[in-house]
Design an enzyme around this catalytic site. Structure first.
Site, PDB file in Angstrom:
ATOM      1  N   GLY A   1     -10.524   8.519   2.662  1.00 64.07           N
ATOM      2  CA  GLY A   1      -9.311   8.553   1.857  1.00 64.07           C
ATOM      3  C   GLY A   1      -8.268   7.609   2.425  1.00 64.07           C
ATOM      4  N   GLU A   2      -7.000   7.927   2.208  1.00 65.58           N
ATOM      5  CA  GLU A   2      -5.867   7.133   2.696  1.00 65.58           C
ATOM      6  C   GLU A   2      -5.756   5.784   1.980  1.00 65.58           C
ATOM      7  OE1 GLU A   2      -6.129   6.698   6.949  1.00 65.58           O
ATOM      8  OE2 GLU A   2      -6.670   8.813   7.241  1.00 65.58           O
ATOM      9  N   GLY A   3      -6.709   5.451   1.116  1.00 64.07           N
ATOM     10  CA  GLY A   3      -6.746   4.127   0.515  1.00 64.07           C
ATOM     11  C   GLY A   3      -7.509   3.126   1.355  1.00 64.07           C
TER      12      GLY A   3
ATOM     13  N   VAL B   1      -5.602   3.806   7.979  1.00 60.27           N
ATOM     14  CA  VAL B   1      -4.858   3.025   6.988  1.00 60.27           C
ATOM     15  C   VAL B   1      -3.964   1.992   7.664  1.00 60.27           C
ATOM     16  CG1 VAL B   1      -2.933   4.685   6.838  1.00 60.27           C
ATOM     17  CG2 VAL B   1      -3.470   3.211   4.891  1.00 60.27           C
TER      18      VAL B   1
ATOM     19  N   HIS C   1       0.853  -1.188   0.000  1.00 58.84           N
ATOM     20  CA  HIS C   1       0.000   0.000   0.000  1.00 58.84           C
ATOM     21  C   HIS C   1       0.886   1.234   0.000  1.00 58.84           C
ATOM     22  CE1 HIS C   1      -3.760   2.189   0.701  1.00 58.84           C
ATOM     23  NE2 HIS C   1      -3.055   2.992   1.482  1.00 58.84           N
TER      24      HIS C   1
END
Length: 369
Positions: A335-337, A93, A57
């Site tokens: 967000g942040e993935g 995350v 990631h």
């Protein structure tokens, strides 16, 4: 900008993949989207025995000059504060990376902060598998209300940063990549990219971001509209023109409005496709980056799994423009993935299905279709 050799996936083994999936001991098609995912991943990897080994990631951080126009409810310093939080394992995350076994690279591409004095050694620990990387291009982009956010040279550097990060992941055996971002005000360039590259009226592309109220959204719209008018004036682009098939126009739009972390994400997506990785696409901002990558290299979409539809205004519309069907709809907008990481178990299940389920013949079950 460097060129990428991205080919559409070779479908010559598609019949063999479908035959394997259809002969697993289940009713034909009974695992729905998992079967579609398995087919896509097998095609990406060109095998009937896919793997999701060494998942990585990328968490890319950068600040935005447009933040100075108060288009976000969050102040600029939240970017660097959260980056430190990620390095010490305390973010959303981090939790999801730990849960699903992803190696996390926290990358400063353009944060307006000097991290050299911070104690980041604790971030490079084996338990959380976090690495902090300094790839800073500049301490935040310029304010695109008045000038281009980045120079052509900086744009090329950001693309290269993302591409090189993917190469690092591949050297570790990575087969699946997710990308996330941290950058206050990055919904603003995302909305403009959606408008310019997707042909959607700007007002329909703008949402609350981290929590703007109605007057705040109106102020944001006026600032972004003025910025788009500046861009069109400089490049002589008529609002009615349809120029998104011109790569030079796309690159101009990306460099004029984008964040360093966003352009690096595009570079990562393009290189990941070139390397044959499965790419997990997160929410509104990463979908805007995916849209840009597809505009430049349409074949990159073959490698993308769109993981969720978030709550940010326009996200569903942008997914529709791409023709993507997200796996999840959980109201996420962190967000942040994080959405990509949340969806990973479904991707993992699709791969386990094709690799671990028995077939009718081996299980000695009558095939009834």
């Amino acid at each position: 900008m460097r060129t990428f050799n991205i080919r559409k996936v070779d479908c010559s083994i598609e019949a063999a993949i479908k035959d394997k999936i259809d002969n697993l001991n289940k009713p034909k098609g009974s695992l729905g989207r998992l079967e579609e995912l398995a087919l896509q991943i097998c095609l990406v990897q060109q095998t009937l025995e896919p793997s999701l080994s060494h998942p990585c990631h990328l968490l890319l951080g950068g600040d935005h000059g447009i933040e100075r126009e108060h288009v976000s409810v969050s102040p600029r310093e939240v970017t660097w504060q959260q980056m430190l939080n990620f390095c010490h394992g305390g973010g959303g995350v981090n939790m999801f990376c730990r849960q699903h076994g992803f190696k996390l690279r926290v990358v400063d591409v353009g944060v307006d902060y000097d991290f050299s004095g911070e104690r980041l050694a604790a971030s490079n620990n084996s338990e959380d598998d976090i690495v902090f990387l300094d790839r800073k291009i500049r301490r935040g982009t310029r304010n695109f209300l008045y000038e281009a956010a980045m120079t052509d040279t900086e744009f090329d550097r950001a693309i290269a940063v993302g591409s090189d990060l993917v190469d690092d992941c591949c050297r570790e055996g990575c087969r699946v990549l997710s990308v996330g971002e941290m950058g206050i005000a990055n919904t603003s360039p995302s909305s403009i990219w959606m408008h310019l590259l997707g042909g959607v009226p700007l007002k329909e592309c703008i949402g609350a971001g981290a929590g703007l109220d109605t007057p705040g959204i109106l102020h944001k719209y006026k600032a972004l509209q003025q910025s788009v008018e500046l861009f069109r004036g400089i490049y002589g682009v008529d609002e009615r023109s349809s120029l998104t098939n011109d790569p030079s126009y796309v690159i101009d739009a990306l460099a004029f409005f984008g964040g360093y972390e966003m352009v690096a994400a595009i570079g990562a997506m393009l290189r990941a496709a070139e390397q044959g990785l499965v790419i997990l696409i997160d929410g509104f901002i990463m979908t805007a980056c995916a849209l840009a990558a597809i505009q430049l290299y349409p074949a990159v979409q073959d490698y993308m799994v769109f993981t969720h539809c978030g709550d940010e205004s326009g996200h569903r519309r942008m997914l529709d423009i791409i023709g993507a069907r997200p796996l999840l709809s959980l109201g996420l907008r962190l967000g942040e993935g994080t959405g990509a990481l949340c969806a990973f178990p479904l991707v993992d299940s699709a791969v386990r299905m094709v690799n671990e389920m028995n077939n009718f013949q081996s299980a000695r079950i009558t095939k009834y279709f």
